[in-house]
Each structure stands twice: as C-alpha cells, then as structure tokens.
Design a protein around this motif. Structure first.
Motif, short mmCIF file in Angstrom:
data_model
loop_
_atom_site.label_atom_id
_atom_site.label_comp_id
_atom_site.label_asym_id
_atom_site.label_seq_id
_atom_site.Cartn_x
_atom_site.Cartn_y
_atom_site.Cartn_z
N SER B 315 0.83 -1.26 -0.14
CA SER B 315 -0.07 -0.07 0.11
C SER B 315 1.01 1.14 -0.12
O SER B 315 1.91 1.49 0.80
N PHE B 316 0.90 1.91 -1.00
CA PHE B 316 1.81 3.18 -1.17
C PHE B 316 0.97 4.56 -0.69
O PHE B 316 0.31 5.11 -1.39
N ASP B 317 1.03 4.62 0.59
CA ASP B 317 0.28 5.83 1.22
C ASP B 317 1.28 6.98 1.16
O ASP B 317 2.18 6.79 2.05
N VAL B 318 0.94 7.82 0.49
CA VAL B 318 1.80 9.12 0.31
C VAL B 318 2.12 9.92 1.39
O VAL B 318 3.36 10.03 1.84
N PRO B 319 1.09 10.17 2.41
CA PRO B 319 1.66 10.81 3.51
C PRO B 319 2.43 10.12 4.48
O PRO B 319 3.45 10.65 5.14
N ILE B 320 2.21 8.60 4.53
CA ILE B 320 3.22 7.93 5.29
C ILE B 320 4.50 7.84 4.83
O ILE B 320 5.67 7.86 5.44
N LEU B 321 4.73 7.57 3.39
CA LEU B 321 6.00 7.66 2.84
C LEU B 321 6.49 9.03 2.93
O LEU B 321 7.81 8.86 3.10
N VAL B 322 5.86 10.18 3.02
CA VAL B 322 6.64 11.41 3.14
C VAL B 322 7.09 11.54 4.50
O VAL B 322 8.18 12.06 4.71
N PHE B 323 6.34 10.91 5.39
CA PHE B 323 6.83 10.86 6.92
C PHE B 323 8.21 10.18 7.12
O PHE B 323 9.07 10.59 7.52
N ALA B 324 8.20 9.06 6.47
CA ALA B 324 9.39 8.23 6.19
C ALA B 324 10.41 8.88 5.60
O ALA B 324 11.70 8.84 6.24
N GLY B 325 10.41 9.76 4.48
CA GLY B 325 11.46 10.55 3.74
C GLY B 325 11.73 11.65 4.95
O GLY B 325 12.98 11.78 5.06
N ILE B 326 10.88 12.12 5.85
CA ILE B 326 11.28 13.12 6.73
C ILE B 326 12.07 12.50 7.70
O ILE B 326 13.25 13.15 8.09
N GLY B 327 11.92 11.27 8.03
CA GLY B 327 12.53 10.60 8.96
C GLY B 327 14.06 10.53 8.60
O GLY B 327 14.92 10.58 9.35
N LEU B 328 14.10 10.04 7.30
CA LEU B 328 15.41 9.76 6.70
C LEU B 328 16.30 10.94 6.61
O LEU B 328 17.51 11.14 6.89
N LEU B 329 15.59 12.16 6.17
CA LEU B 329 16.29 13.43 6.29
C LEU B 329 16.94 14.03 7.49
O LEU B 329 17.79 14.23 7.74
N VAL B 330 16.04 13.67 8.91
CA VAL B 330 16.32 13.94 9.91
C VAL B 330 17.40 13.30 10.43
O VAL B 330 18.60 13.62 11.01
N MET B 331 17.56 11.80 9.96
CA MET B 331 18.70 11.16 10.15
C MET B 331 19.98 11.54 9.59
O MET B 331 21.28 11.71 10.14
N GLY B 332 19.95 11.96 8.40
CA GLY B 332 20.88 12.61 7.70
C GLY B 332 21.44 13.80 8.40
O GLY B 332 22.63 14.09 8.42
N LEU B 333 20.68 14.67 8.79
CA LEU B 333 21.15 16.15 9.30
C LEU B 333 21.65 15.63 10.78
O LEU B 333 22.58 16.37 11.19
N LEU B 334 21.06 14.72 11.48
CA LEU B 334 21.89 14.20 12.64
C LEU B 334 23.03 13.56 12.40
O LEU B 334 24.08 13.90 13.18
N GLY B 335 23.24 12.72 11.20
CA GLY B 335 24.61 12.58 10.72
C GLY B 335 25.51 13.30 10.84
O GLY B 335 26.82 13.28 10.89
N SER B 336 25.16 14.59 9.88
CA SER B 336 25.98 15.68 9.66
C SER B 336 26.60 16.23 11.13
O SER B 336 27.62 16.86 11.06
N LEU B 337 25.74 16.30 12.04
CA LEU B 337 26.20 16.73 13.36
C LEU B 337 27.73 16.17 13.92
O LEU B 337 28.29 17.02 14.42
N VAL B 338 27.82 14.95 13.37
CA VAL B 338 29.02 14.11 14.08
C VAL B 338 30.36 15.01 13.46
O VAL B 338 31.21 15.39 14.21
N SER B 339 30.22 15.87 12.13
CA SER B 339 31.24 16.46 11.63
C SER B 339 31.56 17.71 12.27
O SER B 339 32.62 18.41 12.22
N LEU B 340 30.39 18.26 12.71
CA LEU B 340 30.38 19.68 13.09
C LEU B 340 31.45 19.94 14.09
O LEU B 340 32.08 21.17 14.07
N LYS B 341 31.52 19.17 14.91
CA LYS B 341 32.70 19.29 16.07
C LYS B 341 33.90 19.66 15.26
O LYS B 341 34.72 20.21 15.94
N SER B 342 34.31 18.82 14.67
CA SER B 342 35.49 18.71 13.85
C SER B 342 35.76 20.16 12.95
O SER B 342 36.85 20.86 12.96
#
Lengths: 224, 354
Positions: B315-342
C-alpha cells in the motif's frame, strides 16, 4: 602611521619543564605601501610570528594593534571580523577551495561579506595586473602553481584589506619566478597602498624589501 | 548552501555515491513501509470498513471473533448502533474444484453493517445461501453467479455481489446471512443457541455488561488478530534499524568528506570566514544529498507502485511515505552533526607555516 603595530610580544608554548619561549620581546610595525620581508631559518619563530600578526594566535604577553584596534584583547567573533576586513592571507599551501572556480572564489567572499570588497571594475584590474583574467572559469586543479598563487593574491586583495600577509610565497620557485613574485608584491604594496608582510626563509626576496627583518631563535632584528 | 552546491557540482562522483547509497536505503525503507502498510491493511480492511468502535465477545474467546459465541440473552436488546456478526473460517470450492481459504462473515440483512456494505458489482445479500465476496476473487476466476461449496458441504452458495476492502487476516471475506453462519458453525437454531460471534457497535461508549461477555475496542480486536502485532513489530523494527543504519552510514560518509576539507576550512578560518558559514555549508551539503536521495527513492518507489502486480500486498500511502522520507532527512541531518565538532574546532594555526 603604522597599519600594524606589535609591542613587546612574547610567546610561550607548553607548560612546566616543556615550556618553550618561541618569541622574545618582539617589536614590529608596518606602514601602508611598503613591502616588509621577515626572513629566518626553519624553527626560528617565523610561523608563530605570522600567526600572531594574522590574529589566529594570541600572544602570551604584549600588544598587537591593527588600525588602532587591540587585536590581542578581542573575542573570537571580533577577531574573525577583523581578519576578514583587514588581513589578506596568501598561504603556502591549501590556498584555494578546490571545488570553486576562480570566479566562485570571489563570489563566495561576496556572499560572506557583501559590502566593503573591491568593485568589479577594480577586481578586473587586479586580475589583469596579475595576468589571470582569462582563468575565471578554471578550477584550482586546472591551474599551475604560479597561477594558483596569483589567484590567492587576488583573493587576498578582494576584501580590500589593509594588510597582506604572505607565507613563503616563493617556496619551490626558480630564480626568475622569485624575481617575478618579488616585483609583483612590491608593486601591489605601492599600487594598492597595502602593508605587505612576507615571512620567508628565501633570502632571494630580500632585494625587493622596503624594510627587511631577520628572525632567529624567536628574536626579531631590523636589518634595513 | 553556496559552498555545498558548488562542491556537489564539482565532486559529482563522490556526491553521486552518497546520493546513490541514500537512494538505496530510502527505496528499501519506502518499499518495506509500503509492504508493512499493505499487509496491515489486508489484515484489517474488513474491520475498518464496518465503521465500528466496540466489539463484545465471549470472554473465553481470547479476543478472537472466530472463537467467540454469544447467546441472545448475552446480546441483550440491540439498538440501531449495534449489529450481530458471525465469523468463521471456511474453505470454499468452486465447480472447477478450485479451493480457497476465506473468512465467512454472517450478517443480519437489516442491521447497519449489511446495510452499509458498498457493492462494487452485483447486489447485496437478500436471501439464504447468497454471498458477497472480496473483489480480489475476480482475479482468481470467480464471477457473479459462480457457485461455491463451503467446508465440503453439499449446500451451494451463489456469489451475488463483489465488494472492496473485504480482507481479514489477509484472507478474503465472504459476506452472507447470519443463518448461514449458524449452519457453517454448527451452533443450531434453538432459542438457547448462540446467535452470533460478536455484537459490534458504532457507539464508542457501548459496553455489554452481561455475564461471560467482554467488550473491547476495535483496536484491541485488531491487535489480537493472529500474527498481526508480531508482523507489524517486525516491520517497525526493520524500518527503525534501517533508519539507524542510514544515520550511521550518512554520518560516516559526511565525516570522511568533511575530514578531507578540514585543511581548506582551516584556511577559510584564517581568512576570517566565520565558523557558522562552514557549519552551514556542512549541514546544507548533508541536506542536499539526503533530499536528492530521498526524492530519487520516492520516484523509484512511485515507478514500483505502477508496475507492481495487484496481488502483492503493498500500500503506497503518500503521507506515510513522506513521513518516512522526513525521518530519513532528520537522520541525515543528525549524521552531519558528527562532523560539526571537527569543523568548529578546526585550527587555522595549523595551515600557517605549512
């Protein structure tokens, strides 16, 4: 009037038995329109002195003044702003961002500092003076070492700073290129009314200096 | 953003590899999410289509409608908000001896579930031994007026209609009359015999207080469907682990990219470029890479949705997939925080005298 003035600067590295006295009671001043060459062998304290003049290192004691502003007493943000406004660095290595074309190197500065930079007309003239106006769309990796160095000089001049600090600008150059760079720096100092300070171990540059200094074991002496 | 865009443009291969990796992770997350949703919906589609809030079952049934039997006395007087519902598993066989496992749901013609049943083809059940069945059976060769035999009995049942969303525990639902359920369940027709498996109610405040009867919410019934919670938890864990893995991979890639740029950043710091510009460049780069990857993964998922056979429970539910995409984006931004200290700790002194 001196653009940069350094009074009674001492600098130490380390603590306790490892404490090392890198600079001893340094006094120095540079005026606009002059080329000042500070020469000395490796380990003499040149880099420490350059870092203090450039405001990236705070001296253990003494006073550093740039355009009447006490640099050594400023906070980090004020220092960043003063470096951006008043000092143009021409460094020995890693001069340019590899993923920006020559034109983008200036655009980036424009984005960070939208006002107070040289005009497009002035920048064009600088690029022509340096002989790099045809390289605007090239990436640093596509330029020769000499071309990269001249782009770095143009980048340093772009913010219209009062001081140009050059670190070993003739490292690994043959004599004819040393003459070219020496003449260029001297002319830039005069033409754009900058205090150009060159730190080098290359004695071939001393012929071009308006004021010549020698640094050895952390002690600075004026030779001419 | 300027530095990030320029770097991505110049370093196409490097950026392409990071984006490619995010596409694969994003695609996997989207497909798993769609599969989880599809299976969840096929488990509960029928229950959700009934528009009910409460279900009263025999308290010995372990919250399983198929195991429950409720007598007329236990059912009490029903209002227009309540309905009898009889449920039992059946094996149907058609004239061609094709067998299919299904769930038989017996309803009273005059109560709200039967009344509200949406027919996509044919008509509602209006007599004995008639069936309204799930649309998916059309793909298996069942047609209007097809005759079926349930649980090996000789009694013929006729398909009189098709309806959408008639799936329960992934099996197709056969809607028929409550009397047919009684026969299939073998509960008899005497006055003391059970009248249904459950009493279902639209009323959220409905509560059957009779002895040996327990009232549950719709969600409690769904959660106790065989395998439903375990299956959902499995998917949730897989998606959560993928999110964490994406966080680690993005963090590692960005950290390596940032480490390679630290000498350049040191020069910029020496030149007086504020640290916040470099932090902004790092976060922007992460944002652009992850957004590009997620959009491409979304397009790939959309393409998959087009070519995927209807028999695959996705079942391709667009709002839920958008939510999953935003989750991935948040993970990516969190991942970039590791580099910020350096980036923030870069020492411009190191490039002087170098």
């Amino acid at each position: 009037m001196s653009i940069i003035e350094i009074k009674d600067v001492d600098h130490f590295y380390g603590t306790g038995s490892a404490r090392f006295h890198a600079l001893h009671a340094i006094n120095f001043a540079a005026d606009a329109g002059t080329l000042n060459v500070i020469s000395g062998p490796s380990g003499s304290g040149k880099s420490t002195f350059l870092a203090i003049m450039g405001g990236v290192l705070t001296p253990t004691s003494g006073m550093v003044t740039i355009n009447d502003k006490r640099y050594d007493q400023m906070g980090q943000k004020q220092r960043d702003a003063l470096r951006l406004d008043e000092i143009g660095f021409v460094l020995q290595s890693y001069k340019l961002l590899p993923y920006l074309t020559v034109a983008d190197q200036f655009k980036f500065v424009e984005k960070v500092r939208p006002e107070g930079n040289v005009s497009q007309v002035e920048n064009k003239e600088i690029l022509e003076t340096l002989g790099i106006s045809s390289l605007l769309n090239k990436y640093p990796g596509e330029l020769s070492g000499g071309q990269q160095q001249r782009v770095a000089i143009a980048r340093a001049l772009y913010t219209d700073p009062a001081i140009i600090l050059a670190d070993e600008p003739t490292a690994a150059l043959d004599s004819s290129r040393v003459t070219e760079v020496g003449t260029l720096l001297k002319n830039l100092a005069l033409k754009y009314n900058k205090a150009v300070i060159v730190v080098t171990h290359d004695l071939r540059l001393t012929d071009f200096a308006d004021h010549l200094y020698e640094i050895e074991d952390g002690r600075l002496t004026q030779k001419s | 953003m300027f530095l990030a865009l320029k770097e991505i443009k110049k370093e196409k291969l490097r950026s392409g590899l990071v984006i490619g990796m995010i596409i694969l992770i994003g695609y996997l997350i989207f497909i798993l999410t769609s599969l989880a949703l599809g299976l969840a919906r096929e488990n509960t589609a029928a229950i959700n289509s009934w528009n009910i809030n409460k279900v009263a079952l025999n308290d010995n049934a372990n919250v399983d409608m198929r195991q429950s039997l409720v007598t007329k006395k236990q059912a009490r007087q029903l209002t227009e908000n309540e309905a009898y519902l009889g449920e039992t598993s059946v094996v149907a066989k058609n004239a061609g001896n094709k067998k299919i496992s299904a769930v038989f749901v017996g309803l009273e013609d005059n109560q709200f579930i039967a009344q509200n049943l949406k027919i996509s083809q044919g008509h509602k059940v209006n007599g004995p031994n008639q069936l309204v069945v799930d649309d998916s059976l059309k793909d298996k060769g069942f047609k209007l007026n097809s005759t079926l035999y349930l649980n090996g009995s000789k009694t013929p049942y006729k398909i009189v209609g098709f309806t959408k969303n008639a799936k329960l525990n992934i099996a197709p639902v056969f809607y028929g009359q409550l009397d047919s359920w009684k026969t299939l369940r073998g509960v008899g027709t005497q006055s003391t015999a059970p009248v249904a498996s459950a009493i279902v109610s639209k009323n959220a405040k409905y509560n059957n207080n009779q002895t040996s009867v327990q009232t549950y919410t719709k969600q409690q019934i769904i959660n106790k469907l065989p395998g439903y919670t375990a299956q959902n938890n499995t998917f949730v864990m897989m998606i959560a682990f993928l999110m964490v893995i994406s966080l680690v991979i993005i963090a590692v890639f960005l950290y390596i990219l940032t480490m390679q740029k630290l000498p350049n950043y040191a020069v910029l710091r020496a030149q007086g470029i504020p640290g916040k510009v470099l932090v902004g460049a790092t976060i922007s780069q992460s944002f652009l890479l992850v957004v590009s990857g997620v959009i491409a993964a979304g397009l790939l998922t959309a393409l998959t949705a087009v070519i995927m056979p209807v028999t695959v429970p996705m079942s391709f539910d667009v709002p839920i997939l958008v939510f999953a995409g935003i989750g991935l984006l948040v993970m990516g931004l969190l991942g970039s925080l590791v580099s910020l200290k350096s980036v923030l700790n870069v020492d411009p002194v190191k490039v002087i005298g170098g």
